[in-house]
Design a protein around this motif. Structure first.
Motif, mmCIF file in Angstrom:
data_model
loop_
_atom_site.group_PDB
_atom_site.id
_atom_site.type_symbol
_atom_site.label_atom_id
_atom_site.label_comp_id
_atom_site.label_asym_id
_atom_site.label_seq_id
_atom_site.Cartn_x
_atom_site.Cartn_y
_atom_site.Cartn_z
ATOM 1 N N ASP A 281 -1.210 8.524 -7.932
ATOM 2 C CA ASP A 281 -1.589 9.047 -6.723
ATOM 3 C C ASP A 281 -2.924 8.718 -6.413
ATOM 4 O OD1 ASP A 281 1.098 10.124 -6.376
ATOM 5 O OD2 ASP A 281 0.683 11.934 -6.961
ATOM 6 N N GLU A 282 -3.874 8.940 -7.457
ATOM 7 C CA GLU A 282 -5.251 8.629 -7.092
ATOM 8 C C GLU A 282 -5.491 7.238 -6.677
ATOM 9 O OE1 GLU A 282 -7.772 12.208 -9.638
ATOM 10 O OE2 GLU A 282 -6.665 10.292 -10.654
ATOM 11 N N ILE A 283 -4.974 6.101 -7.478
ATOM 12 C CA ILE A 283 -5.054 4.894 -7.124
ATOM 13 C C ILE A 283 -4.249 4.425 -5.779
ATOM 14 C CG2 ILE A 283 -4.342 2.434 -7.878
ATOM 15 C CD1 ILE A 283 -4.730 3.682 -10.783
ATOM 16 N N GLN A 284 -3.321 5.020 -5.510
ATOM 17 C CA GLN A 284 -2.563 4.766 -4.171
ATOM 18 C C GLN A 284 -3.562 5.387 -3.013
ATOM 19 O OE1 GLN A 284 1.278 6.666 -4.718
ATOM 20 N NE2 GLN A 284 1.894 4.780 -5.596
ATOM 21 N N THR A 285 -3.926 6.543 -3.234
ATOM 22 C CA THR A 285 -4.959 6.872 -2.109
ATOM 23 C C THR A 285 -6.161 6.357 -1.824
ATOM 24 O OG1 THR A 285 -4.151 9.250 -2.752
ATOM 25 C CG2 THR A 285 -6.369 9.156 -1.823
ATOM 26 N N ALA A 286 -6.884 5.784 -3.123
ATOM 27 C CA ALA A 286 -7.880 4.795 -2.999
ATOM 28 C C ALA A 286 -7.536 3.594 -2.153
ATOM 29 C CB ALA A 286 -8.495 4.475 -4.348
ATOM 30 N N ALA A 287 -6.379 3.098 -2.504
ATOM 31 C CA ALA A 287 -6.077 1.877 -1.820
ATOM 32 C C ALA A 287 -5.691 2.071 -0.449
ATOM 33 C CB ALA A 287 -4.604 1.254 -2.568
ATOM 34 N N GLN A 288 -4.881 3.031 -0.127
ATOM 35 C CA GLN A 288 -4.514 3.626 1.333
ATOM 36 C C GLN A 288 -5.828 3.808 2.065
ATOM 37 O OE1 GLN A 288 -2.052 6.923 0.759
ATOM 38 N NE2 GLN A 288 -0.091 5.699 0.443
ATOM 39 N N GLU A 289 -6.715 4.292 1.686
ATOM 40 C CA GLU A 289 -8.230 4.442 2.099
ATOM 41 C C GLU A 289 -8.837 2.960 2.702
ATOM 42 O OE1 GLU A 289 -11.071 5.961 4.385
ATOM 43 O OE2 GLU A 289 -9.464 7.031 3.612
ATOM 44 N N ARG A 290 -8.651 2.108 1.633
ATOM 45 C CA ARG A 290 -9.291 0.842 1.590
ATOM 46 C C ARG A 290 -8.391 0.140 2.852
ATOM 47 N NH1 ARG A 290 -7.889 -3.928 -1.011
ATOM 48 N NH2 ARG A 290 -9.331 -5.575 -0.309
ATOM 49 N N ALA A 291 -7.202 0.393 2.915
ATOM 50 C CA ALA A 291 -6.148 -0.320 3.831
ATOM 51 C C ALA A 291 -6.593 0.118 5.293
ATOM 52 C CB ALA A 291 -4.656 -0.317 3.210
ATOM 53 N N LYS A 292 -6.917 1.305 5.452
ATOM 54 C CA LYS A 292 -7.217 2.030 6.665
ATOM 55 C C LYS A 292 -8.573 1.411 7.129
ATOM 56 C CE LYS A 292 -4.991 6.620 6.009
ATOM 57 N NZ LYS A 292 -5.110 7.886 5.725
ATOM 58 N N GLN A 293 -9.553 1.398 6.110
ATOM 59 C CA GLN A 293 -10.786 0.873 6.651
ATOM 60 C C GLN A 293 -10.492 -0.547 6.891
ATOM 61 O OE1 GLN A 293 -13.161 1.558 3.284
ATOM 62 N NE2 GLN A 293 -13.547 3.533 3.685
ATOM 63 N N MET A 294 -9.930 -1.457 6.157
ATOM 64 C CA MET A 294 -9.730 -2.929 6.701
ATOM 65 C C MET A 294 -8.895 -2.933 7.796
ATOM 66 S SD MET A 294 -8.769 -4.442 2.600
ATOM 67 C CE MET A 294 -8.416 -6.052 3.510
ATOM 68 N N ALA A 295 -7.850 -1.998 8.222
ATOM 69 C CA ALA A 295 -7.114 -2.176 9.601
ATOM 70 C C ALA A 295 -8.007 -1.861 10.667
ATOM 71 C CB ALA A 295 -5.853 -1.365 9.496
ATOM 72 N N SER A 296 -8.776 -0.812 10.397
ATOM 73 C CA SER A 296 -9.725 -0.376 11.582
ATOM 74 C C SER A 296 -10.776 -1.382 11.992
ATOM 75 C CB SER A 296 -10.329 0.900 11.209
ATOM 76 O OG SER A 296 -9.528 1.761 11.106
#
Length: 155
Positions: free
Chosen positions: A73-88
């Motif tokens: 879950d922590e790795i997925q959360t970190a990856a999701q945050e990175r994906a959000k930053q990249m998409a933005s």
């Protein structure tokens, strides 16, 4: 010792040391960590201790419950945050008229699409068979593992 090649080597080494792409990425839109971020004391050089401190800080940020271990879950959360930053960041770069929407003409044009299709179409018949597709997937997986992108893989 402020040579461009040296700085590039240090940045590449920093990415390798940080253990995963998620942790190697800096806070800006998926860009790799900068030399300045690694050079914590600002002396123009990056020490092993500074690289380790950066790695530890990235780990600690992902370790949201502070137990010294990363869960899925922590790795997925970190990856999701990175994906959000990249998409933005991609959205901001591409929204040329700044209307809050992307039209097809604002999206990047696939420059290599034709060449890639031709490489996959091994027999040159103008279409990609299931076998050709599977061969490309196998080659990509081998390449990915060779480049070290399978850090969490058990193989």
């Amino acid at each position: 010792m402020k040579h461009t090649g040296f700085i590039s080597a240090v940045v590449l080494a920093a990415i390798a040391v940080t253990a995963t792409p998620t942790f190697a990425m800096g806070p800006r839109s998926g860009n790799p960590v900068t030399f300045e971020e690694l050079d914590a004391d600002g002396n123009g050089e990056v020490s092993k201790a500074e690289m380790e401190a950066h790695r530890t800080a990235r780990f600690d940020k992902a370790d949201t419950d502070g137990d010294g271990k990363l869960s899925v879950d922590e790795i997925q959360t970190a990856a999701q945050e990175r994906a959000k930053q990249m998409a933005s960041a991609m959205f901001e770069r591409r929204d040329a008229n700044q209307d809050g929407f992307l039209t097809e003409d604002e999206l990047p044009k696939p420059q290599r699409q034709g060449k890639m299709f031709d490489r996959i179409d091994a027999d040159g018949n103008g279409s990609i068979s299931a076998e050709e597709f599977a061969n490309v997937q196998d080659r990509m997986e081998k390449h990915r593992k060779k480049r070290g992108h399978g850090w969490f893989d058990k193989n």
